[in-house]
Design an enzyme around this catalytic site. Structure first.
Site, PDB file in Angstrom:
ATOM      1  N   CYS A   1       0.842  -1.198   0.000  1.00  0.00           N
ATOM      2  CA  CYS A   1       0.000   0.000   0.000  1.00  0.00           C
ATOM      3  C   CYS A   1       0.878   1.250   0.000  1.00  0.00           C
ATOM      4  O   CYS A   1       1.878   1.322   0.716  1.00  0.00           O
ATOM      5  CB  CYS A   1      -0.871  -0.035   1.245  1.00  0.00           C
ATOM      6  SG  CYS A   1      -1.796   1.470   1.590  1.00  0.00           S
TER       7      CYS A   1
ATOM      8  N   CYS B   1       0.148   3.158   3.774  1.00  0.00           N
ATOM      9  CA  CYS B   1       0.730   2.699   5.045  1.00  0.00           C
ATOM     10  C   CYS B   1       2.113   2.073   4.900  1.00  0.00           C
ATOM     11  O   CYS B   1       2.758   1.782   5.903  1.00  0.00           O
ATOM     12  CB  CYS B   1      -0.215   1.733   5.753  1.00  0.00           C
ATOM     13  SG  CYS B   1      -0.395   0.113   4.957  1.00  0.00           S
TER      14      CYS B   1
END
Length: 181
Positions: free
Chosen positions: A62, A65
């Site tokens: 991601c 994050c």
């Protein structure tokens, strides 16, 4: 997946970071439990014991994050954005939805995409829709309204306005110029 893990995901519980990672099969992206991205559909979630395990299963980290501790190079991220647009341009696709799908911020996505591709994501989506519409106009006998909707435009009037502005012809004139009447 047990209820404790599911609750950690939907509550963005940072105390579970490092204990497991979760991937979303429909996006091919994996996150930390604390990721602030939109809650996934439970049926599409896969649990991994490490970032390496998720990477080995072909999941991408991601952008929001950074579960592997690294940043995906901007060029690779933009290529993922392009692939997502090419798969979904015929759907309602806003910058916010695109950013949610790819776990990034809309501002950063817009700026990075424009720097690398020379156009904004919205302009690229419009280009994809126009190319699809041109193909439908020259290769089918679908009504103009149906061409507009299949290409991803919200309505025929908006489609006609954009098409005229970008090509210099109305959709009907464009179709006639190819002898497809």
């Amino acid at each position: 997946m047990n209820n404790e893990i599911w609750q950690a995901i939907i509550n963005n519980d940072a105390s579970y970071d490092g204990k497991f990672f979760y991937g979303v099969a429909t996006t091919g992206i994996f996150c930390r439990p604390s990721c602030k991205s939109r809650n996934p559909n439970k049926e599409h979630v896969r649990i991994f014991d490490s970032a390496e395990h998720a990477l080995a299963e072909q999941f991408r980290p991601c952008k929001r994050c950074k579960p592997d501790g690294k940043r995906l190079p901007d060029e690779d991220w933009v290529q993922h954005i392009v692939q997502t647009i090419e798969q979904h341009y015929h759907e309602p696709l806003s910058l916010m939805r695109l950013a949610d799908m790819l776990h990034g911020s809309p501002y950063h996505m817009h700026r990075t995409f424009k720097r690398i591709r020379g156009v904004t994501p919205a302009e690229y989506i419009q280009q994809m829709r126009l190319e699809d519409a041109k193909k439908l106009l020259t290769e089918s006998h679908l009504p103009i309204t149906e061409v507009a909707l299949q290409a991803g435009f919200s309505n025929a009037a908006y489609f006609a306005t954009v098409f005229q502005k970008k090509t210099g012809k109305s959709p009907s004139d464009f179709r006639h110029s190819f002898g497809n009447e």
